[in-house]
Design a protein around this motif. Structure first.
Motif, mmCIF file in Angstrom:
data_model
loop_
_atom_site.group_PDB
_atom_site.id
_atom_site.type_symbol
_atom_site.label_atom_id
_atom_site.label_comp_id
_atom_site.label_asym_id
_atom_site.label_seq_id
_atom_site.Cartn_x
_atom_site.Cartn_y
_atom_site.Cartn_z
ATOM 1 N N LYS A 74 0.085 4.072 -1.611
ATOM 2 C CA LYS A 74 0.618 3.080 -1.700
ATOM 3 C C LYS A 74 1.651 3.900 -3.000
ATOM 4 O O LYS A 74 1.520 3.889 -3.829
ATOM 5 N N PRO A 75 3.367 4.259 -2.185
ATOM 6 C CA PRO A 75 4.177 5.101 -2.875
ATOM 7 C C PRO A 75 4.393 4.027 -4.037
ATOM 8 O O PRO A 75 4.558 2.790 -3.901
ATOM 9 N N VAL A 76 4.626 4.681 -5.323
ATOM 10 C CA VAL A 76 4.636 3.970 -6.231
ATOM 11 C C VAL A 76 6.062 3.210 -5.869
ATOM 12 O O VAL A 76 6.367 1.448 -6.145
ATOM 13 N N ASP A 77 7.086 3.627 -5.179
ATOM 14 C CA ASP A 77 8.716 3.150 -4.849
ATOM 15 C C ASP A 77 8.795 2.855 -3.717
ATOM 16 O O ASP A 77 9.441 1.914 -3.311
ATOM 17 N N VAL A 97 9.603 -4.951 8.100
ATOM 18 C CA VAL A 97 8.198 -4.313 8.640
ATOM 19 C C VAL A 97 7.260 -4.733 6.686
ATOM 20 O O VAL A 97 8.443 -4.210 6.046
ATOM 21 N N GLU A 98 6.443 -4.709 6.996
ATOM 22 C CA GLU A 98 5.232 -5.053 5.599
ATOM 23 C C GLU A 98 3.947 -4.073 6.242
ATOM 24 O O GLU A 98 3.597 -3.991 6.837
ATOM 25 N N GLY A 99 4.380 -2.244 5.158
ATOM 26 C CA GLY A 99 3.500 -1.393 5.061
ATOM 27 C C GLY A 99 1.806 -1.682 4.623
ATOM 28 O O GLY A 99 1.792 -2.550 3.546
ATOM 29 N N GLU A 100 1.062 -1.713 4.583
ATOM 30 C CA GLU A 100 -0.716 -1.752 4.380
ATOM 31 C C GLU A 100 -1.005 -0.812 4.619
ATOM 32 O O GLU A 100 -0.964 1.165 5.770
ATOM 33 N N PHE A 101 -1.425 0.596 3.394
ATOM 34 C CA PHE A 101 -1.802 1.679 2.923
ATOM 35 C C PHE A 101 -2.855 1.914 2.665
ATOM 36 O O PHE A 101 -4.097 0.708 1.968
#
Length: 526
Positions: A74-77, A97-101
């Motif tokens: 997951k990117p820091v920003d 949209v929500e991202g899951e990494f």
């Protein structure tokens, strides 16, 4: 010592990426897509969305919250960038949209479980190196019909070359929106040029000179690993692809299987890599390197981030594709790294090819309740410059500065928004880092001027009839092949004999016969 004409390597995959790359892929390449033509009929819709409108327009009156699975950390920003994306998405299609990494260290285990467990999400990064065909056949991805694509992705439909849709087909059906920008996946070596000069070593331009470099580092640079592989659940590591696949001008249909064919063979005759003299010679090469401490004794269990280790000076060389390595070089130079680094192509003069479109793509989860909005989301990310820039490079003025329409300058906060699989949105709108090393760009230009196209470039293997055998063969490769390819065995002949004996029991002949039959039928139609 390996003989020159047999010297190169083969199969392994343990646990790496890219980064792919997987495997995966850099987005600094400059290939342009072929002329766009109408995509093929993807089949009849089974879960075609109902837009709720009566006048043919798409009804977006109901707000939708999309969830997407990415691979990579997951990117820091993340929060900063996706807040901007969501603000604009809300205005454009009334969605967020929500991202899951899934981190590189464990994505390979978690990725199939996400689909098998039927979790609640809408979109997922997909790729040939991440088991796209297999997951499509298992029913994890939604079939994307021509009706759906033309209605909800008009820009993508207009821009995507027909061949790209063809390459995504599994059993004649489309389950992926592929990237729309060609990329080279030829593997190179990124190494410490300052150390090569320090020990007055020869230019690294062959497997022999690379071995000389690795041994010299092992002997003289304590605390620095000569080579660190990419982490991931690979059955062939990137060094295999440099020293065997590329050196011998072979191609593999599926890196989870030990089958290859010669690029120049118009008949597409398949053979078992593990039964070739070239592979045996490679094992001798690997064992010599392992015995001379070219990599960690703990290599089979390592979870090290090879790019982070190289950047920090903990390892003297890594392998990946040109785009990924060039981007790392640019970052190190931007940060005034104390190390002088350089690229080595030890397969000069060999046939070069570009990745098929499924190298990176986006699939819709088979159980998504938001199909139409998911497709509209992908359409925007690939074709709307404002959305594309945000997704690919972060916030303008924070993570990058635009330079004209097709380049960017990375800021000191750029590393806070990198390293995850946004490559599925590659398109003609991609910007190139103005600091991308000239030597890396020159390599790509040289390859692009002489790209090799082969008869089986668009062939896709349908494994539905041999799924059990493939699973058994994969387990054998993990248990018996990987130790061989890192040279951590005493007797090569015995270990190779045991490997092939286990593959016979696993049903490898049945897979090969099925694959050859499909290839013969495919070529007969050409």
């Amino acid at each position: 010592m390996l003989k020159k004409n047999r010297l190169m390597m083969t199969a392994l995959f343990l646990t790496f990426v890219m980064i792919l790359s997987a495997c995966g892929g850099g987005n600094n390449n400059t290939n342009t897509p072929a002329e766009a033509t109408k995509a093929p009929d993807a089949g009849n819709a089974t879960n075609a969305p109902d837009n709720g409108a009566t006048d043919g327009a798409i009804d977006t009156s109901k707000e939708v919250k999309l969830k997407m699975i990415f691979v990579g950390p997951k990117p820091v920003d993340y929060d900063v960038v996706f807040a901007e994306i969501n603000k604009k998405l809300k205005e454009k299609i009334n969605a967020t949209v929500e991202g899951e990494f899934l981190d590189w260290s464990d994505w390979a285990q978690k990725y199939p479980l996400k689909l098998a467990a039927n979790e609640d999400f809408d979109l997922i990064y997909s790729a040939n190196w991440a088991g796209y065909n297999d997951q499509a056949l298992k029913g994890g991805f939604l079939e994307l019909t021509e009706e759906m694509l033309t209605k909800y992705m008009p820009q993508t439909w207009a821009a995507m070359p027909k061949v790209s849709w063809d390459q995504t087909k599994v059993n004649g059906k489309v389950y992926m929106v592929p990237q729309n920008r060609g990329e080279s996946v030829e593997k190179l070596i990124l190494y410490r040029e300052d150390l090569r000069k320090k020990y007055d070593l020869p230019e690294i331009n062959s497997p022999e000179t690379y071995a000389t470099y690795l041994k010299a580092i092992a002997q003289n640079e304590k605390g620095v690993a000569p080579f660190t592989p990419e982490t991931g659940d690979w059955k062939y590591h990137n060094l295999d692809r440099v020293l065997l696949k590329q050196q011998q001008e072979w191609n593999m249909f599926d890196l989870d299987l030990p089958f290859a064919f010669k690029l120049a063979d118009d008949k597409g005759q398949v053979f078992n890599v593990y039964e070739t003299q070239e592979f045996k010679d490679l094992l001798v090469y690997y064992k010599d390197l392992a015995d001379n401490n070219a990599w960690s004794k703990n290599v089979l269990n390592s979870k090290n981030d090879h790019q982070a280790d190289f950047k920090a000076g903990k390892t003297a060389s890594i392998t990946h594709n040109n785009g990924t390595l060039g981007a790392l070089m640019a970052l190190m130079r931007q940060e005034n790294s104390p190390y002088e680094v350089a690229l080595a192509d030890i397969n000069q003069g060999k046939k070069k090819s570009i990745a098929i479109s499924t190298q990176n793509g986006t699939s819709i989860h088979a159980t998504s309740k938001n199909v139409e909005r998911s497709l509209m989301f992908i359409d925007l990310m690939q074709n709307d410059k404002e959305f594309h820039d945000l997704m690919m490079y972060g916030v303008s003025g924070v993570h990058y500065e635009p330079v004209g329409d097709d380049k960017y300058k990375a800021t000191d906060k750029n590393p806070n928004y990198t390293g995850f699989s946004n490559w599925n949105f590659n398109s003609p709108l991609n910007r190139d880092n103005e600091a991308f090393p000239q030597e890396a760009s020159d390599l790509v230009k040289g390859w692009e001027s002489n790209v090799y196209h082969y008869a089986l470039e668009t062939f896709v293997f349908d494994n539905s009839k041999v799924k059990t055998e493939i699973a058994n063969v994969g387990n054998v490769m993990l248990r018996y092949a990987i130790p061989l390819e890192y040279g951590v065995i005493k007797d090569i002949d015995k270990a190779l004999e045991d490997l092939n004996k286990q593959l016979d029991s696993a049903g490898i002949d049945k897979i090969q016969a099925e694959m050859q039959a499909q290839i013969d039928a495919f070529l007969a139609k050409q």
